[in-house]
Motif scaffolding. Structure first.
Motif, PDB file in Angstrom:
ATOM      1  N   GLY A  51       0.788  -1.222   0.000  1.00 41.32           N
ATOM      2  CA  GLY A  51       0.000   0.000   0.000  1.00 41.32           C
ATOM      3  C   GLY A  51       0.820   1.271   0.000  1.00 41.32           C
ATOM      4  O   GLY A  51       0.274   2.365  -0.186  1.00 41.32           O
ATOM      5  N   HIS A  52       2.124   1.166   0.199  1.00 39.09           N
ATOM      6  CA  HIS A  52       2.964   2.354   0.156  1.00 39.09           C
ATOM      7  C   HIS A  52       2.917   3.001  -1.228  1.00 39.09           C
ATOM      8  O   HIS A  52       2.948   2.323  -2.249  1.00 39.09           O
ATOM      9  CB  HIS A  52       4.419   1.998   0.482  1.00 39.09           C
ATOM     10  N   ARG A  53       2.882   4.312  -1.231  1.00 35.82           N
ATOM     11  CA  ARG A  53       2.962   5.094  -2.464  1.00 35.82           C
ATOM     12  C   ARG A  53       4.416   5.520  -2.630  1.00 35.82           C
ATOM     13  O   ARG A  53       4.959   6.224  -1.777  1.00 35.82           O
ATOM     14  CB  ARG A  53       2.042   6.302  -2.379  1.00 35.82           C
ATOM     15  N   GLY A  74       2.566  -5.087  -3.712  1.00 37.12           N
ATOM     16  CA  GLY A  74       1.401  -4.288  -3.352  1.00 37.12           C
ATOM     17  C   GLY A  74       1.656  -2.799  -3.290  1.00 37.12           C
ATOM     18  O   GLY A  74       0.771  -2.027  -2.891  1.00 37.12           O
ATOM     19  N   CYS A  75       2.859  -2.354  -3.668  1.00 37.29           N
ATOM     20  CA  CYS A  75       3.158  -0.920  -3.642  1.00 37.29           C
ATOM     21  C   CYS A  75       2.645  -0.237  -4.903  1.00 37.29           C
ATOM     22  O   CYS A  75       2.505  -0.859  -5.957  1.00 37.29           O
ATOM     23  CB  CYS A  75       4.668  -0.703  -3.530  1.00 37.29           C
ATOM     24  N   GLU A  76       2.393   1.071  -4.789  1.00 39.07           N
ATOM     25  CA  GLU A  76       2.013   1.885  -5.939  1.00 39.07           C
ATOM     26  C   GLU A  76       3.220   2.735  -6.321  1.00 39.07           C
ATOM     27  O   GLU A  76       3.571   3.670  -5.609  1.00 39.07           O
ATOM     28  CB  GLU A  76       0.831   2.787  -5.586  1.00 39.07           C
ATOM     29  N   PHE A 115       3.465  10.924  -1.006  1.00 37.85           N
ATOM     30  CA  PHE A 115       4.241   9.683  -1.100  1.00 37.85           C
ATOM     31  C   PHE A 115       4.763   9.223   0.258  1.00 37.85           C
ATOM     32  O   PHE A 115       5.199  10.020   1.079  1.00 37.85           O
ATOM     33  CB  PHE A 115       5.420   9.882  -2.064  1.00 37.85           C
ATOM     34  N   ASP A 116       4.725   7.894   0.437  1.00 35.44           N
ATOM     35  CA  ASP A 116       5.255   7.285   1.657  1.00 35.44           C
ATOM     36  C   ASP A 116       6.742   6.967   1.552  1.00 35.44           C
ATOM     37  O   ASP A 116       7.436   6.878   2.567  1.00 35.44           O
ATOM     38  CB  ASP A 116       4.508   5.976   1.957  1.00 35.44           C
ATOM     39  N   ARG A 117       7.211   6.762   0.334  1.00 38.06           N
ATOM     40  CA  ARG A 117       8.612   6.410   0.102  1.00 38.06           C
ATOM     41  C   ARG A 117       9.103   7.157  -1.144  1.00 38.06           C
ATOM     42  O   ARG A 117       8.369   7.308  -2.120  1.00 38.06           O
ATOM     43  CB  ARG A 117       8.791   4.899  -0.115  1.00 38.06           C
ATOM     44  N   ILE A 118      10.364   7.588  -1.092  1.00 39.22           N
ATOM     45  CA  ILE A 118      10.979   8.265  -2.228  1.00 39.22           C
ATOM     46  C   ILE A 118      12.313   7.606  -2.529  1.00 39.22           C
ATOM     47  O   ILE A 118      13.135   7.389  -1.630  1.00 39.22           O
ATOM     48  CB  ILE A 118      11.182   9.765  -1.947  1.00 39.22           C
ATOM     49  N   LEU A 119      12.514   7.278  -3.800  1.00 42.74           N
ATOM     50  CA  LEU A 119      13.771   6.734  -4.283  1.00 42.74           C
ATOM     51  C   LEU A 119      14.353   7.731  -5.282  1.00 42.74           C
ATOM     52  O   LEU A 119      13.718   8.054  -6.290  1.00 42.74           O
ATOM     53  CB  LEU A 119      13.530   5.384  -4.959  1.00 42.74           C
TER      54      LEU A 119
END
Length: 240
Positions: A51-53, A74-76, A115-119
């Motif tokens: 579910g993480h964006r 399951g991530c977006e 966003f929950d995570r940034i790369l």
């Protein structure tokens, strides 16, 4: 510490990657182990949950998405890229890729807290206004978000020029490789809490045994001058 605004524009960065898009993948295949290390190192530290964006900026040919989706189906994942021609490459290689064209790095077209995570892999060194870019990443991230950022340090400039002279490659275009102390200062100023900093890839070319020996050596001497010689510096942060 004074943080310079770079002498180029984001449009010049876009133009460079548009020019080399047709050979970007081919050139990276020549140094694939070193190129792909960014994906292994980045995704292993980003702490994904279903579910993480996730924002992948900048995405180039979208290869990081393969690693992100394997790690957490399951991530977006949304891929953001400044080069339209590289987006065309990504679309041809990965039909259905979810990507957004950005016009620059100082103002991003995303909602606050999206966003929950940034790369962010090998991007900071190219942006015209690095503080504005990091501030925007902070704005578009949710409370408690994690970011994994990589970039080469200042010590990589000479090896980069030697490699380009000898072997060509796609080139880096407009860039300024920052010393790690400057990156840490910028992260602090823009509201990011540094959890981990690590120098990696001491020997980017050569036989596998020699590259492994280089990694063993740099692991032993983290937080010394030797770690600053690793061509890929990794920063893992949480949003304050």
């Amino acid at each position: 510490m004074r943080i310079p605004i770079n002498e180029w524009t984001d449009k010049e960065v876009e133009a460079h990657w548009d020019r080399v898009a047709h050979r970007y993948v081919r050139e990276n295949e020549r140094v694939k182990a070193t190129h792909d290390q960014r994906f292994h190192a980045g995704v292993s530290r980003i702490d994904l949950r279903e579910g993480h964006r996730v924002l992948n900026i900048t995405s180039r040919d979208g290869e990081a998405g393969d690693y992100l989706e394997r790690a957490c189906p399951g991530c977006e994942v949304l891929h953001a890229e400044i080069s339209g021609r590289l987006q065309d490459v990504a679309r041809s290689m990965r039909p259905g890729i979810r990507q957004v064209k950005i016009g620059g790095y100082s103002v991003l077209p995303f909602r606050t807290g999206e966003f929950d995570r940034i790369l962010s892999l090998e991007t900071l060194e190219h942006v015209a206004e690095p503080l504005a870019f990091l501030s925007e990443l902070h704005r578009v991230s949710a409370p408690g978000a994690r970011m994994v950022l990589t970039c080469p340090p200042a010590t990589s400039e000479f090896p980069y020029r030697v490699y380009t002279f000898l072997f060509g490659g796609h080139g880096e275009g407009p860039h300024r490789f920052p010393p790690s102390r400057r990156v840490k200062h910028m992260l602090e100023r823009t509201g990011w809490n540094l959890l981990e900093h690590k120098g990696t890839v001491l020997l980017p070319v050569g036989p596998a045994w020699l590259r492994r020996a280089g990694e063993s050596l740099i692991r032993r001497f983290q937080h010394t001058w030797l770690s600053e010689l690793g061509i890929r510096q990794i920063y893992v942060c949480n949003k304050h």
